[in-house]
Design a protein around this motif. Structure first.
Motif, PDB file in Angstrom:
ATOM      1  N   ILE A  76       0.827  -1.211   0.000  1.00 25.50           N
ATOM      2  CA  ILE A  76       0.000   0.000   0.000  1.00 25.50           C
ATOM      3  C   ILE A  76       0.864   1.265   0.000  1.00 25.50           C
ATOM      4  CG2 ILE A  76      -1.582   1.387   1.402  1.00 25.50           C
ATOM      5  CD1 ILE A  76      -3.234  -1.056   1.914  1.00 25.50           C
ATOM      6  N   PRO A  77       1.865   1.386   0.867  1.00 23.70           N
ATOM      7  CA  PRO A  77       2.701   2.592   0.810  1.00 23.70           C
ATOM      8  C   PRO A  77       3.316   2.839  -0.563  1.00 23.70           C
ATOM      9  CG  PRO A  77       3.120   1.400   2.835  1.00 23.70           C
ATOM     10  CD  PRO A  77       2.222   0.519   2.024  1.00 23.70           C
ATOM     11  N   ASN A  78       3.736   1.794  -1.251  1.00 30.08           N
ATOM     12  CA  ASN A  78       4.358   1.986  -2.561  1.00 30.08           C
ATOM     13  C   ASN A  78       3.343   2.312  -3.653  1.00 30.08           C
ATOM     14  OD1 ASN A  78       7.170   1.803  -2.081  1.00 30.08           O
ATOM     15  ND2 ASN A  78       6.959  -0.394  -1.766  1.00 30.08           N
ATOM     16  N   LEU A  79       2.101   1.913  -3.481  1.00 28.23           N
ATOM     17  CA  LEU A  79       1.039   2.391  -4.376  1.00 28.23           C
ATOM     18  C   LEU A  79       0.848   3.883  -4.179  1.00 28.23           C
ATOM     19  CD1 LEU A  79      -1.521   2.027  -6.258  1.00 28.23           C
ATOM     20  CD2 LEU A  79      -2.801   1.777  -4.109  1.00 28.23           C
ATOM     21  N   VAL A  80       0.676   4.287  -2.910  1.00 31.79           N
ATOM     22  CA  VAL A  80       0.406   5.678  -2.607  1.00 31.79           C
ATOM     23  C   VAL A  80       1.556   6.579  -3.049  1.00 31.79           C
ATOM     24  CG1 VAL A  80      -0.021   7.295  -0.712  1.00 31.79           C
ATOM     25  CG2 VAL A  80      -1.156   5.076  -0.717  1.00 31.79           C
ATOM     26  N   SER A  81       2.785   6.076  -2.956  1.00 33.18           N
ATOM     27  CA  SER A  81       3.963   6.849  -3.343  1.00 33.18           C
ATOM     28  C   SER A  81       4.167   6.934  -4.846  1.00 33.18           C
ATOM     29  CB  SER A  81       5.216   6.239  -2.694  1.00 33.18           C
ATOM     30  OG  SER A  81       5.144   6.331  -1.292  1.00 33.18           O
ATOM     31  N   GLY A  82       3.386   6.188  -5.619  1.00 29.54           N
ATOM     32  CA  GLY A  82       3.448   6.288  -7.065  1.00 29.54           C
ATOM     33  C   GLY A  82       4.332   5.279  -7.750  1.00 29.54           C
ATOM     34  N   ASN A  83       4.756   4.218  -7.043  1.00 28.67           N
ATOM     35  CA  ASN A  83       5.614   3.214  -7.674  1.00 28.67           C
ATOM     36  C   ASN A  83       4.852   2.323  -8.647  1.00 28.67           C
ATOM     37  OD1 ASN A  83       7.725   4.234  -6.218  1.00 28.67           O
ATOM     38  ND2 ASN A  83       7.708   2.631  -4.671  1.00 28.67           N
ATOM     39  N   TYR A  84       3.544   2.270  -8.513  1.00 26.20           N
ATOM     40  CA  TYR A  84       2.662   1.598  -9.468  1.00 26.20           C
ATOM     41  C   TYR A  84       1.283   2.201  -9.270  1.00 26.20           C
ATOM     42  CZ  TYR A  84       3.138  -1.224  -5.225  1.00 26.20           C
ATOM     43  OH  TYR A  84       3.293  -1.626  -3.918  1.00 26.20           O
ATOM     44  N   ASP A  85       0.324   1.801 -10.112  1.00 24.33           N
ATOM     45  CA  ASP A  85      -0.971   2.486 -10.168  1.00 24.33           C
ATOM     46  C   ASP A  85      -2.129   1.692  -9.600  1.00 24.33           C
ATOM     47  OD1 ASP A  85       0.151   4.745 -11.673  1.00 24.33           O
ATOM     48  OD2 ASP A  85       0.391   3.265 -13.268  1.00 24.33           O
ATOM     49  N   THR A  86      -1.965   0.384  -9.469  1.00 24.56           N
ATOM     50  CA  THR A  86      -3.014  -0.453  -8.901  1.00 24.56           C
ATOM     51  C   THR A  86      -2.390  -1.505  -8.001  1.00 24.56           C
ATOM     52  OG1 THR A  86      -3.029  -2.255 -10.543  1.00 24.56           O
ATOM     53  CG2 THR A  86      -4.295  -0.263 -11.079  1.00 24.56           C
ATOM     54  N   ILE A  87      -3.194  -2.033  -7.101  1.00 22.24           N
ATOM     55  CA  ILE A  87      -2.849  -3.257  -6.377  1.00 22.24           C
ATOM     56  C   ILE A  87      -3.859  -4.309  -6.789  1.00 22.24           C
ATOM     57  CG2 ILE A  87      -2.702  -4.398  -4.136  1.00 22.24           C
ATOM     58  CD1 ILE A  87      -1.986  -1.663  -2.933  1.00 22.24           C
ATOM     59  N   ILE A  88      -3.374  -5.375  -7.397  1.00 18.55           N
ATOM     60  CA  ILE A  88      -4.224  -6.499  -7.769  1.00 18.55           C
ATOM     61  C   ILE A  88      -3.531  -7.741  -7.225  1.00 18.55           C
ATOM     62  CG2 ILE A  88      -3.268  -6.380 -10.123  1.00 18.55           C
ATOM     63  CD1 ILE A  88      -5.991  -7.654 -11.046  1.00 18.55           C
ATOM     64  N   ALA A  89      -3.787  -8.014  -5.944  1.00 20.05           N
ATOM     65  CA  ALA A  89      -2.947  -8.960  -5.208  1.00 20.05           C
ATOM     66  C   ALA A  89      -3.714  -9.674  -4.103  1.00 20.05           C
ATOM     67  CB  ALA A  89      -1.746  -8.221  -4.614  1.00 20.05           C
ATOM     68  N   GLY A  90      -4.929 -10.117  -4.400  1.00 19.56           N
ATOM     69  CA  GLY A  90      -5.696 -10.819  -3.379  1.00 19.56           C
ATOM     70  C   GLY A  90      -6.024  -9.948  -2.189  1.00 19.56           C
ATOM     71  N   MET A  91      -6.194  -8.655  -2.422  1.00 18.07           N
ATOM     72  CA  MET A  91      -6.406  -7.712  -1.313  1.00 18.07           C
ATOM     73  C   MET A  91      -7.892  -7.565  -0.989  1.00 18.07           C
ATOM     74  SD  MET A  91      -5.110  -3.787  -0.789  1.00 18.07           S
ATOM     75  CE  MET A  91      -3.452  -4.316  -0.324  1.00 18.07           C
ATOM     76  N   SER A  92      -8.238  -7.931   0.230  1.00 18.41           N
ATOM     77  CA  SER A  92      -9.620  -7.786   0.672  1.00 18.41           C
ATOM     78  C   SER A  92      -9.973  -6.319   0.876  1.00 18.41           C
ATOM     79  CB  SER A  92      -9.835  -8.535   1.990  1.00 18.41           C
ATOM     80  OG  SER A  92      -9.687  -9.919   1.819  1.00 18.41           O
ATOM     81  N   ILE A  93     -11.194  -5.993   0.574  1.00 17.35           N
ATOM     82  CA  ILE A  93     -11.716  -4.647   0.784  1.00 17.35           C
ATOM     83  C   ILE A  93     -12.122  -4.523   2.255  1.00 17.35           C
ATOM     84  CG2 ILE A  93     -13.521  -3.017   0.139  1.00 17.35           C
ATOM     85  CD1 ILE A  93     -13.701  -4.592  -2.554  1.00 17.35           C
ATOM     86  N   THR A  94     -11.480  -3.603   2.971  1.00 15.19           N
ATOM     87  CA  THR A  94     -11.808  -3.379   4.380  1.00 15.19           C
ATOM     88  C   THR A  94     -11.980  -1.885   4.634  1.00 15.19           C
ATOM     89  OG1 THR A  94      -9.519  -3.110   5.149  1.00 15.19           O
ATOM     90  CG2 THR A  94     -10.373  -5.368   5.022  1.00 15.19           C
ATOM     91  N   ASP A  95     -12.708  -1.546   5.683  1.00 15.73           N
ATOM     92  CA  ASP A  95     -12.909  -0.141   6.038  1.00 15.73           C
ATOM     93  C   ASP A  95     -11.577   0.532   6.362  1.00 15.73           C
ATOM     94  OD1 ASP A  95     -15.625  -0.437   5.700  1.00 15.73           O
ATOM     95  OD2 ASP A  95     -16.044  -0.746   7.831  1.00 15.73           O
ATOM     96  N   GLU A  96     -10.684  -0.176   7.032  1.00 15.08           N
ATOM     97  CA  GLU A  96      -9.397   0.392   7.418  1.00 15.08           C
ATOM     98  C   GLU A  96      -8.595   0.801   6.185  1.00 15.08           C
ATOM     99  OE1 GLU A  96      -5.506  -0.764  10.167  1.00 15.08           O
ATOM    100  OE2 GLU A  96      -6.777  -2.345   9.325  1.00 15.08           O
ATOM    101  N   ARG A  97      -8.507  -0.078   5.204  1.00  8.43           N
ATOM    102  CA  ARG A  97      -7.772   0.253   3.984  1.00  8.43           C
ATOM    103  C   ARG A  97      -8.454   1.358   3.200  1.00  8.43           C
ATOM    104  NH1 ARG A  97      -7.105  -6.020   2.576  1.00  8.43           N
ATOM    105  NH2 ARG A  97      -5.249  -6.442   3.829  1.00  8.43           N
ATOM    106  N   ASP A  98      -9.776   1.344   3.220  1.00  4.89           N
ATOM    107  CA  ASP A  98     -10.518   2.322   2.432  1.00  4.89           C
ATOM    108  C   ASP A  98     -10.333   3.743   2.956  1.00  4.89           C
ATOM    109  OD1 ASP A  98     -12.171   2.682   0.169  1.00  4.89           O
ATOM    110  OD2 ASP A  98     -13.907   2.988   1.458  1.00  4.89           O
TER     111      ASP A  98
END
Length: 241
Positions: A76-98
């Protein structure tokens, strides 16, 4: 599926230099260590359900995409920092991440996590192995059992077989083929439903990109392609749409 500690991601959010709608090439971030969701094949390339799904979504959305791998605990930190544009990695949708990133609609429905052990009498309030920073490890930490964390799913299985852990707790679709192919492991206890299904994570600023992927997921659900892909990779018992 998976959960992360978000403090580093929140800090990274303030440093993000990514601009919404500026994607000439969409970089698809994945872990590469979570079969059958995603893994590295013998040719050294990203493979698995999410590689096939992601390629099809990019095709339908008319996007040029490339694949990038990143360790789970900093994904997640590397997504937010711009190292890539999506996370497609078995990531569950949770309120905390959202609170830190955005998600598309889910492309895997909510499904159960499960315990595996060497005996049906395994102590599920004893030492339980799970992958670091997942929603499963979070559940065990709050259950009263002793949590033993490892970096990968394979390591939690090894901990059960070595006697280091009484049982392992992880996503059922990851455990099912392992149990089916083994002569020692078995499911024990009751399955536990966690999370809101699996979705594509992306920066909150990338609303246009999110809309394109949501439309592509809609089209795959509508024509049955997504269900076919889920069954191909996870078997006939997989929960579908």
């Amino acid at each position: 599926m998976k959960k992360l500690t978000l403090s580093t991601a929140i800090l990274a959010l303030t440093a993000s230099v990514a601009l919404a709608g500026s994607h000439s090439v969409v970089r698809m971030g994945t872990e590469g260590a979570y079969p059958p969701y995603n893994f590295i094949n013998d040719d050294g390339e990203v493979d698995g359900f999410e590689r096939e799904l992601g390629d099809e979504l990019c095709k339908r959305a008319e996007l040029t995409c490339e694949w990038v791998t990143n360790e789970w605990d900093s994904i997640i930190p590397n997504l937010v920092s711009g190292n890539y544009d999506t996370i497609i990695a078995g990531m569950s949708i949770t309120d905390e991440r959202d609170e830190v990133i955005d998600f598309t609609q889910n492309y895997i429905p909510p499904e159960a996590s499960a315990y595996v052990a060497l005996s049906e009498d395994a102590d599920l309030m004893g030492v339980i192995a799970s992958q670091t920073s997942t929603i499963q490890s979070g559940y065990i930490a709050e259950s009263g059992a002793t949590l033993l964390e490892f970096a990968t799913g394979d390591e939690i299985i090894a901990a059960v077989r070595s006697g280091e852990a009484d049982a392992a707790f992880f996503q059922g679709s990851f455990l099912e083929p392992i149990v089916a192919e083994s002569d020692d492991l078995m499911f024990v206890g009751e399955p536990v439903a966690l999370g809101g299904g699996v979705g594509i994570g992306m920066r909150e600023s990338d609303g246009e990109l999110k809309a394109k992927f949501d439309a592509a997921i809609d089209s795959m659900k509508a024509d049955g392609t997504l269900n076919e892909m889920l069954i191909k990779w996870f078997g006939e018992d997989q929960v579908t749409y």
